[in-house]
Design an enzyme around this catalytic site. Structure first.
Site, short mmCIF file in Angstrom:
data_model
loop_
_atom_site.label_atom_id
_atom_site.label_comp_id
_atom_site.label_asym_id
_atom_site.label_seq_id
_atom_site.Cartn_x
_atom_site.Cartn_y
_atom_site.Cartn_z
N HIS A 56 -3.06 2.67 -5.92
CA HIS A 56 -3.85 1.46 -5.67
C HIS A 56 -3.93 0.59 -6.93
CE1 HIS A 56 -6.32 -0.84 -2.98
NE2 HIS A 56 -7.21 -1.01 -3.93
N TYR A 79 -9.06 -8.21 -6.29
CA TYR A 79 -7.87 -7.98 -7.12
C TYR A 79 -7.76 -8.95 -8.29
CZ TYR A 79 -6.19 -4.86 -3.50
OH TYR A 79 -6.06 -3.82 -2.63
N ARG A 83 0.88 -1.17 0.00
CA ARG A 83 0.00 0.00 0.00
C ARG A 83 0.92 1.22 0.00
NH1 ARG A 83 -1.98 -3.65 3.85
NH2 ARG A 83 -4.09 -4.40 3.37
N HIS A 107 -3.56 -9.18 3.15
CA HIS A 107 -4.99 -9.31 3.42
C HIS A 107 -5.23 -10.41 4.45
CE1 HIS A 107 -6.05 -7.61 -0.81
NE2 HIS A 107 -5.82 -6.66 0.07
N LYS A 142 -2.00 -2.59 7.71
CA LYS A 142 -3.24 -2.16 8.37
C LYS A 142 -3.45 -2.94 9.66
CE LYS A 142 -6.23 -0.52 4.67
NZ LYS A 142 -7.47 -0.80 3.93
N ARG A 167 -1.01 -1.57 -7.14
CA ARG A 167 -1.19 -2.73 -6.26
C ARG A 167 -2.01 -3.80 -6.97
NH1 ARG A 167 -1.13 -4.24 -0.75
NH2 ARG A 167 -3.18 -4.75 0.09
#
Length: 193
Positions: free
Chosen positions: A139, A174, A46, A165, A70, A142
């Site tokens: 993004h 994705y 990210r 994730h 995250k 990514r």
């Protein structure tokens, strides 16, 4: 909240090649920008993960970063040889000159400050215009990382791990693998195909 549908459209390989080749390696800013773009595409980080990356998290000899993502989740992010070469050039050149405040961040502005999201946005916009592309977000880089892995036979679980994730459902967003690629992978990997 509506999401931008263009964010889900993968960046074509030819466009990625143009974008990655756009920075001028004869300039300090070009060296930094090339390192950033190649690293983003090579790792799928990210943009916040990349811009807050600290020197203590970078292990170029071993070929990986130790990333805090995250929610404070940690993971190992492998780095490509080309990204490592560009990072070495940046770290031993422009960053040394710019780091007058002895900041721990890998990526700095030419004024020696942490390189931020807005600065990156404008650099990315500059390069997309330079090579004649419509604007591409960090993004979407990514997504290009994830799509490239899936097209070349990586499992969804592997891609999920590399992206940081926690759930496969998040990674499925994705998935932009063309039908021909799915068929090729099926024929190559299924025992009775």
């Amino acid at each position: 909240m509506r999401r931008d549908k263009r964010a889900k459209i993968p960046v074509p390989h030819s466009d990625m090649g143009l974008l990655l080749g756009a920075p001028d390696l004869a300039t300090p800013i070009g060296v930094r920008d090339a390192a950033i773009l190649q690293t983003l595409f090579a790792t799928g980080l990210r943009i916040t993960e990349l811009l807050t990356l600290q020197i203590s998290q970078v292990f170029l000899d071993e070929g990986y970063f130790f990333v805090r993502g995250k929610g404070g989740h940690e993971r190992i992010a492998p780095v490509s040889r080309l990204a490592i070469e560009l990072l070495r050039a940046y770290l031993s050149g422009p960053r040394v000159l710019w780091n007058t405040n002895h900041l721990p961040y890998v990526f700095l502005s030419s004024r020696g400050l942490p390189f931020g999201r807005v600065g990156f946005y404008y650099r990315l916009l500059h390069y997309t215009k330079q090579v004649g592309l419509t604007p591409i977000s960090a993004h979407r880089l990514r997504h290009a990382f994830a799509t490239g892995l899936l097209e070349n036979g990586a499992s969804l679980r592997t891609v999920s791990t590399l992206l940081g994730h926690r759930h496969l459902q998040t990674t499925q967003i994705y998935c932009h693998v063309p039908d021909e690629t799915v068929k090729r992978i099926y024929l190559k990997t299924h025992p009775r195909a």
